[in-house]
Design an enzyme around this catalytic site. Structure first.
Site, PDB file in Angstrom:
ATOM      1  N   LYS A  29     -14.760  -6.141  -3.660  1.00 23.41           N
ATOM      2  CA  LYS A  29     -14.809  -7.234  -2.689  1.00 23.41           C
ATOM      3  C   LYS A  29     -16.266  -7.658  -2.424  1.00 23.41           C
ATOM      4  O   LYS A  29     -17.199  -6.963  -2.839  1.00 23.41           O
ATOM      5  CB  LYS A  29     -14.106  -6.775  -1.406  1.00 23.41           C
ATOM      6  N   ARG A 105      -4.967   3.776  -6.906  1.00 26.90           N
ATOM      7  CA  ARG A 105      -4.840   3.766  -5.437  1.00 26.90           C
ATOM      8  C   ARG A 105      -5.387   5.063  -4.830  1.00 26.90           C
ATOM      9  O   ARG A 105      -6.017   5.048  -3.779  1.00 26.90           O
ATOM     10  CB  ARG A 105      -3.377   3.576  -5.018  1.00 26.90           C
ATOM     11  N   THR A 111      -6.144   2.402   3.140  1.00 26.43           N
ATOM     12  CA  THR A 111      -6.594   1.049   3.526  1.00 26.43           C
ATOM     13  C   THR A 111      -7.729   1.133   4.545  1.00 26.43           C
ATOM     14  O   THR A 111      -8.730   0.426   4.431  1.00 26.43           O
ATOM     15  CB  THR A 111      -5.398   0.259   4.119  1.00 26.43           C
ATOM     16  N   ARG A 122     -13.242   4.428  -0.806  1.00 26.45           N
ATOM     17  CA  ARG A 122     -13.335   3.993   0.592  1.00 26.45           C
ATOM     18  C   ARG A 122     -13.808   5.129   1.500  1.00 26.45           C
ATOM     19  O   ARG A 122     -14.472   4.900   2.511  1.00 26.45           O
ATOM     20  CB  ARG A 122     -11.984   3.440   1.062  1.00 26.45           C
ATOM     21  N   VAL A 129     -11.971  -1.105   8.295  1.00 27.70           N
ATOM     22  CA  VAL A 129     -10.886  -1.666   7.477  1.00 27.70           C
ATOM     23  C   VAL A 129     -11.188  -3.102   7.030  1.00 27.70           C
ATOM     24  O   VAL A 129     -10.803  -3.518   5.940  1.00 27.70           O
ATOM     25  CB  VAL A 129      -9.527  -1.555   8.226  1.00 27.70           C
ATOM     26  N   ASN A 132     -13.668  -2.985   3.523  1.00 28.93           N
ATOM     27  CA  ASN A 132     -13.288  -1.760   2.794  1.00 28.93           C
ATOM     28  C   ASN A 132     -13.549  -1.825   1.291  1.00 28.93           C
ATOM     29  O   ASN A 132     -12.935  -1.111   0.506  1.00 28.93           O
ATOM     30  CB  ASN A 132     -11.846  -1.347   3.121  1.00 28.93           C
ATOM     31  N   HIS A 135     -10.240  -3.609  -3.712  1.00 33.56           N
ATOM     32  CA  HIS A 135      -8.789  -3.847  -3.748  1.00 33.56           C
ATOM     33  C   HIS A 135      -8.211  -3.158  -4.983  1.00 33.56           C
ATOM     34  O   HIS A 135      -8.842  -3.143  -6.033  1.00 33.56           O
ATOM     35  CB  HIS A 135      -8.484  -5.350  -3.853  1.00 33.56           C
ATOM     36  N   GLU A 146      -0.688  -9.813  -9.881  1.00 35.29           N
ATOM     37  CA  GLU A 146      -2.106 -10.020  -9.570  1.00 35.29           C
ATOM     38  C   GLU A 146      -2.913 -10.285 -10.834  1.00 35.29           C
ATOM     39  O   GLU A 146      -3.788 -11.151 -10.840  1.00 35.29           O
ATOM     40  CB  GLU A 146      -2.647  -8.811  -8.798  1.00 35.29           C
TER      41      GLU A 146
HETATM   42  P1  IDP Z   1      -4.686  -2.390   0.802  1.00 37.01           P
HETATM   43  O1  IDP Z   1      -5.918  -3.218   0.459  1.00 37.01           O
HETATM   44  O2  IDP Z   1      -5.029  -0.939   0.961  1.00 37.01           O
HETATM   45  O3  IDP Z   1      -3.551  -2.622  -0.170  1.00 37.01           O
HETATM   46  P2  IDP Z   1      -3.250  -4.070   2.699  1.00 37.01           P
HETATM   47  O4  IDP Z   1      -2.390  -3.595   3.820  1.00 37.01           O
HETATM   48  O5  IDP Z   1      -2.587  -4.700   1.526  1.00 37.01           O
HETATM   49  O6  IDP Z   1      -4.181  -2.851   2.248  1.00 37.01           O
HETATM   50  O7  IDP Z   1      -4.291  -5.099   3.326  1.00 37.01           O
HETATM   51  C1  IDP Z   1      -5.085  -5.916   2.505  1.00 37.01           C
HETATM   52  C2  IDP Z   1      -6.480  -5.963   3.064  1.00 37.01           C
HETATM   53  O8  IDP Z   1      -6.442  -6.587   4.352  1.00 37.01           O
HETATM   54  C3  IDP Z   1      -7.124  -4.606   3.320  1.00 37.01           C
HETATM   55  O9  IDP Z   1      -7.691  -4.024   2.170  1.00 37.01           O
HETATM   56  C4  IDP Z   1      -8.178  -4.978   4.334  1.00 37.01           C
HETATM   57  O10 IDP Z   1      -9.299  -5.619   3.718  1.00 37.01           O
HETATM   58  C5  IDP Z   1      -7.445  -6.019   5.171  1.00 37.01           C
HETATM   59  N1  IDP Z   1      -6.806  -5.404   6.346  1.00 37.01           N
HETATM   60  C6  IDP Z   1      -5.682  -4.655   6.384  1.00 37.01           C
HETATM   61  N2  IDP Z   1      -5.397  -4.248   7.631  1.00 37.01           N
HETATM   62  C7  IDP Z   1      -6.372  -4.774   8.419  1.00 37.01           C
HETATM   63  C8  IDP Z   1      -6.630  -4.715   9.815  1.00 37.01           C
HETATM   64  O11 IDP Z   1      -5.915  -4.090  10.606  1.00 37.01           O
HETATM   65  N3  IDP Z   1      -7.744  -5.388  10.264  1.00 37.01           N
HETATM   66  C9  IDP Z   1      -8.559  -6.085   9.425  1.00 37.01           C
HETATM   67  N4  IDP Z   1      -8.349  -6.166   8.113  1.00 37.01           N
HETATM   68  C10 IDP Z   1      -7.273  -5.519   7.602  1.00 37.01           C
HETATM   69 MG    MG Z   2      -2.341  -4.284  -0.490  1.00 39.11          MG
END
Ligand code: IDP
Ligand code: MG
Length: 169
Positions: A29, A105, A111, A122, A129, A132, A135, A146
């Site tokens: 990112k 993962r 996350t 991470r 979050v 982070n 992706h 994707e």
């Molecule tokens: P992931 O990236 O681990 O798959 P997802 O739930 O798919 O997690 O969320 C996508 C992205 O959205 C996260 O990587 C993070 O950048 C952002 N995100 C997720 N939850 C939050 C939150 O509670 N606050 C701010 N950003 C969040």
């Molecule tokens: Mg995700």
């Protein structure tokens, strides 16, 4: 030629890549790029034994990001996420190997970096979050979607990994 045939087969039958040909979409990112983590992150996937089959630096459009994060559109942080992800270039990659989606993962961590163990990306390189750094696709099905969203077929390389016999028995 064999790779081309396999990719056409996978595309036509939507069966995807399986076994050692499984593929995942990994993106560093904008914060990961700004913080000079590109080499370190790529090094981890390379050292693990996975094969790089797609790589580019992308300034993601709003349209692309909306499609990518469509399932999160009703979340309160969605606008902040769009702004974060479009704040600079992203390193988009496709990695290939046995169980690469699930293992990828695990290598990323949780996350929320606060829940991520040391030794994960991470867990080692970020704090919040909303920043982070990376992706990774969460299932083989999402990986397929994707990869086709971020890459055209001609941007994915089929090449023979000369170390494969030292990685797989
Ligand atoms: P992931 O990236 O681990 O798959 P997802 O739930 O798919 O997690 O969320 C996508 C992205 O959205 C996260 O990587 C993070 O950048 C952002 N995100 C997720 N939850 C939050 C939150 O509670 N606050 C701010 N950003 C969040
Ligand atoms: Mg995700």
């Amino acid at each position: 030629m064999i790779c081309l045939f396999l990719s056409m087969f996978a595309y036509l039958f939507q069966s995807g890549w399986t076994g050692v040909n499984e593929r995942t979409f990994i993106a560093i990112k904008p914060d990961g790029v700004q913080r000079k983590l590109v080499g370190e992150i790529m090094h981890r996937f390379e050292k693990k034994g996975f094969k790089l089959v797609g790589l580019k630096l992308v300034q993601a459009s709003e349209d692309l990001l909306k499609k990518h994060y469509w399932d999160l559109r009703s979340k309160p942080f969605f606008r902040a996420l769009m702004s974060y992800m479009s704040s600079g270039p992203v390193v988009a990659m496709v990695w290939e190997g046995l169980d690469v989606v699930k293992t990828g993962r695990k290598m990323l961590g949780e996350t929320n970096p606060a829940d991520s163990l040391p030794g994960t990306i991470r867990g080692d390189y970020c704090v919040e979050v909303g920043r982070n750094v990376i992706h990774g696709s969460d299932s083989v099905e999402s990986a397929q979607k994707e990869i086709s969203l971020w890459f055209s077929q001609s941007e994915l390389q089929c090449w023979e990994d000369s170390s494969r016999h030292w990685i797989y028995n």
